[in-house]
Design a protein around this motif. Structure first.
Motif, PDB file in Angstrom:
ATOM      1  N   PRO A   1      -3.492  -0.899  18.362  1.00 30.80           N
ATOM      2  CA  PRO A   1      -2.237  -0.152  18.418  1.00 30.80           C
ATOM      3  C   PRO A   1      -1.051  -1.085  18.624  1.00 30.80           C
ATOM      4  O   PRO A   1      -1.215  -2.214  19.104  1.00 30.80           O
ATOM      5  CB  PRO A   1      -2.445   0.765  19.627  1.00 30.80           C
ATOM      6  CG  PRO A   1      -3.918   0.856  19.791  1.00 30.80           C
ATOM      7  CD  PRO A   1      -4.450  -0.470  19.356  1.00 30.80           C
ATOM      8  N   PRO A   2       0.164  -0.640  18.300  1.00 31.67           N
ATOM      9  CA  PRO A   2       1.339  -1.508  18.399  1.00 31.67           C
ATOM     10  C   PRO A   2       1.563  -2.113  19.779  1.00 31.67           C
ATOM     11  O   PRO A   2       2.130  -3.171  19.900  1.00 31.67           O
ATOM     12  CB  PRO A   2       2.483  -0.566  18.019  1.00 31.67           C
ATOM     13  CG  PRO A   2       1.860   0.475  17.166  1.00 31.67           C
ATOM     14  CD  PRO A   2       0.473   0.667  17.707  1.00 31.67           C
ATOM     15  N   ASN A   3       1.091  -1.427  20.836  1.00 26.55           N
ATOM     16  CA  ASN A   3       1.302  -1.949  22.184  1.00 26.55           C
ATOM     17  C   ASN A   3       0.144  -2.831  22.658  1.00 26.55           C
ATOM     18  O   ASN A   3       0.093  -3.227  23.810  1.00 26.55           O
ATOM     19  CB  ASN A   3       1.502  -0.785  23.157  1.00 26.55           C
ATOM     20  CG  ASN A   3       2.784  -0.031  22.872  1.00 26.55           C
ATOM     21  OD1 ASN A   3       3.782  -0.625  22.462  1.00 26.55           O
ATOM     22  ND2 ASN A   3       2.769   1.275  23.068  1.00 26.55           N
ATOM     23  N   VAL A  54      -0.334   7.516   7.346  1.00 20.99           N
ATOM     24  CA  VAL A  54       0.150   6.850   8.564  1.00 20.99           C
ATOM     25  C   VAL A  54      -0.928   5.874   9.019  1.00 20.99           C
ATOM     26  O   VAL A  54      -2.102   6.040   8.692  1.00 20.99           O
ATOM     27  CB  VAL A  54       0.461   7.857   9.704  1.00 20.99           C
ATOM     28  CG1 VAL A  54       1.564   8.810   9.324  1.00 20.99           C
ATOM     29  CG2 VAL A  54      -0.783   8.621  10.110  1.00 20.99           C
ATOM     30  N   ASN A  55      -0.547   4.880   9.776  1.00 25.96           N
ATOM     31  CA  ASN A  55      -1.542   3.963  10.335  1.00 25.96           C
ATOM     32  C   ASN A  55      -2.467   4.714  11.289  1.00 25.96           C
ATOM     33  O   ASN A  55      -2.002   5.450  12.166  1.00 25.96           O
ATOM     34  CB  ASN A  55      -0.866   2.823  11.096  1.00 25.96           C
ATOM     35  CG  ASN A  55      -0.178   1.834  10.177  1.00 25.96           C
ATOM     36  OD1 ASN A  55      -0.554   1.677   9.024  1.00 25.96           O
ATOM     37  ND2 ASN A  55       0.825   1.145  10.706  1.00 25.96           N
ATOM     38  N   SER A  60      -4.985   1.451   7.369  1.00 29.47           N
ATOM     39  CA  SER A  60      -3.525   1.330   7.304  1.00 29.47           C
ATOM     40  C   SER A  60      -2.887   2.385   6.419  1.00 29.47           C
ATOM     41  O   SER A  60      -3.514   2.948   5.508  1.00 29.47           O
ATOM     42  CB  SER A  60      -3.142  -0.064   6.792  1.00 29.47           C
ATOM     43  OG  SER A  60      -3.534  -0.215   5.443  1.00 29.47           O
ATOM     44  N   ASN A  61      -1.643   2.635   6.696  1.00 27.20           N
ATOM     45  CA  ASN A  61      -0.806   3.517   5.882  1.00 27.20           C
ATOM     46  C   ASN A  61      -0.802   3.003   4.437  1.00 27.20           C
ATOM     47  O   ASN A  61      -0.480   1.854   4.181  1.00 27.20           O
ATOM     48  CB  ASN A  61       0.605   3.502   6.472  1.00 27.20           C
ATOM     49  CG  ASN A  61       1.563   4.406   5.737  1.00 27.20           C
ATOM     50  OD1 ASN A  61       1.203   5.043   4.745  1.00 27.20           O
ATOM     51  ND2 ASN A  61       2.786   4.477   6.213  1.00 27.20           N
ATOM     52  N   GLY A  62      -1.185   3.881   3.491  1.00 26.39           N
ATOM     53  CA  GLY A  62      -1.189   3.500   2.087  1.00 26.39           C
ATOM     54  C   GLY A  62      -2.559   3.196   1.518  1.00 26.39           C
ATOM     55  O   GLY A  62      -2.705   3.062   0.297  1.00 26.39           O
ATOM     56  N   GLY A  76       0.044  -2.245  -3.246  1.00 24.02           N
ATOM     57  CA  GLY A  76      -1.247  -1.880  -3.811  1.00 24.02           C
ATOM     58  C   GLY A  76      -1.305  -2.137  -5.304  1.00 24.02           C
ATOM     59  O   GLY A  76      -0.299  -2.492  -5.932  1.00 24.02           O
ATOM     60  N   GLN A  77      -2.484  -1.951  -5.891  1.00 28.88           N
ATOM     61  CA  GLN A  77      -2.663  -2.152  -7.325  1.00 28.88           C
ATOM     62  C   GLN A  77      -3.782  -1.262  -7.852  1.00 28.88           C
ATOM     63  O   GLN A  77      -4.604  -0.760  -7.089  1.00 28.88           O
ATOM     64  CB  GLN A  77      -3.011  -3.612  -7.631  1.00 28.88           C
ATOM     65  CG  GLN A  77      -1.846  -4.580  -7.554  1.00 28.88           C
ATOM     66  CD  GLN A  77      -2.228  -5.962  -8.036  1.00 28.88           C
ATOM     67  OE1 GLN A  77      -3.254  -6.512  -7.656  1.00 28.88           O
ATOM     68  NE2 GLN A  77      -1.403  -6.543  -8.900  1.00 28.88           N
ATOM     69  N   ALA A  78      -3.789  -1.066  -9.164  1.00 26.94           N
ATOM     70  CA  ALA A  78      -4.908  -0.428  -9.867  1.00 26.94           C
ATOM     71  C   ALA A  78      -4.933  -1.016 -11.268  1.00 26.94           C
ATOM     72  O   ALA A  78      -3.912  -1.506 -11.768  1.00 26.94           O
ATOM     73  CB  ALA A  78      -4.742   1.087  -9.916  1.00 26.94           C
TER      74      ALA A  78
END
Length: 335
Positions: free
Chosen positions: A2-4, A198-199, A220-222, A268-270
């Motif tokens: 987590p970010p913290n 979202v992450n 991860s997000n995405g 990203g890619q495809a």
């Protein structure tokens, strides 16, 4: 993590001689701040790689743009495109980047660019485009292209030509599977691609029918995965070989992944990308957005648009003016 709960910081610096940060245009100032704090520059060098023609980070800052314009950071530009005029993707991407024409405005119908036929312009009227994209998706599958190698991109999520409409239409055409969980108006069916929006720092791992909330990983997000199994209130998703169980309580964090927004696709890619740029999206379209879309393709890109809309878009640039002050701070520090 987590970010913290950063694994490395100023008291526990990164134990390597060099750190390479790719896709720097996507990094926001908060992430970059943590990275700098975790580097002991007496030992470690930092190499930033980025493309200043891409859109800036979703979050705060305009890091790459500010660093380049400050003239403080030693910079090397790659300017020679070795496959211009040969590779369709590299040719059209370079033209979009420079706001130059790639297509003959006097011609009707398909136009194929490059000796490798890497990019195809398909001037379809927007009212017929969604049906055309669905049929094209089906044709690619019929020609032996795996579903994981096909991705549809649009600049908007909502509206008559957004990703929501495209996802529903493609899903109905290519995946009639009756094993599904419904969430709101969306059916998540076995075999569907889904995108994490979202992450998720504590995604629950799934191993041969067993899982534990203590056995987690980071998605991860995405990231895009495929639904392997549908349970009563959960789905099992394969994220590139990592199996995750997603309970219905987390469905607000995912979407169908047949079609995603261009913003979401950055990084990203495809192998096969279908870019939809209808007249209805003229206000949002610009050369930076189209550049990102086209450069997501590894092998083939199919551009669904009309030439008038396309020509207007490549003449516009993304507004990179963000009130960051980083460039000013760097310039003053140099003085």
């Amino acid at each position: 993590m987590p970010p913290n709960e950063w694994r490395c910081d100023k008291d526990n610096p990164i134990p390597y001689d060099m750190v390479i940060l790719d896709e720097t245009s996507m990094a926001d100032v908060n992430l970059f701040k943590h990275l700098l704090e975790a580097i002991n520059f007496e030992r470690t060098k930092l190499l930033l790689i980025g493309d200043d023609a891409q859109i800036p980070s979703v979050s705060c800052g305009n890091l790459l743009h500010d660093l380049l314009n400050s003239k403080v950071v030693p910079t090397v530009y790659l300017t020679k495109v070795f496959r211009y005029g040969i590779g369709g993707l590299s040719t059209v991407a370079t033209d979009i980047r420079n706001s130059n024409q790639s297509f003959d405005s006097t011609k009707d119908g398909l136009q194929i660019i490059g000796e490798d036929k890497g990019l195809t312009l398909m001037p379809i009227i927007q009212d017929k485009a969604v049906d055309y994209i669905v049929k094209m998706y089906q044709k690619l599958l019929k020609n032996g292209i795996p579903l994981d190698d096909i991705l549809v991109l649009s600049s908007q999520n909502v509206g008559n030509y957004g990703t929501q409409i495209l996802n529903n239409a493609i899903q109905e055409a290519v995946n009639p599977n009756e094993e599904y969980i419904k969430y709101g108006e969306v059916e998540y069916r076995k075999g569907d691609p889904i995108i994490q929006c979202v992450n998720d720092y504590k995604a629950i791992c799934y191993h041969e029918g067993e899982w534990s909330e203590k056995d987690t990983t980071f998605i991860s997000n995405g990231e895009i995965g495929r639904i392997l199994e549908v349970k009563y209130s959960d789905i099992i998703v394969d994220f590139n070989g990592v199996y995750i169980i997603i309970p219905k309580t987390k469905f607000q964090n995912i979407k169908l992944g047949y079609a995603i927004s261009i913003h979401k696709s950055q990084g990203g890619q495809a192998k096969h990308i279908i870019v939809f740029a209808p007249k209805a999206h003229t206000f949002m379209l610009n050369s930076n957005l189209l550049y990102v879309a086209v450069t997501r393709a590894k092998e083939r890109c199919y551009l669904i648009t009309d030439l008038n809309t396309y020509n207007k878009a490549i003449k516009k640039k993304e507004n990179f003016d963000r009130k960051t002050w980083l460039c000013d701070l760097l310039t003053k520090e140099k003085e």
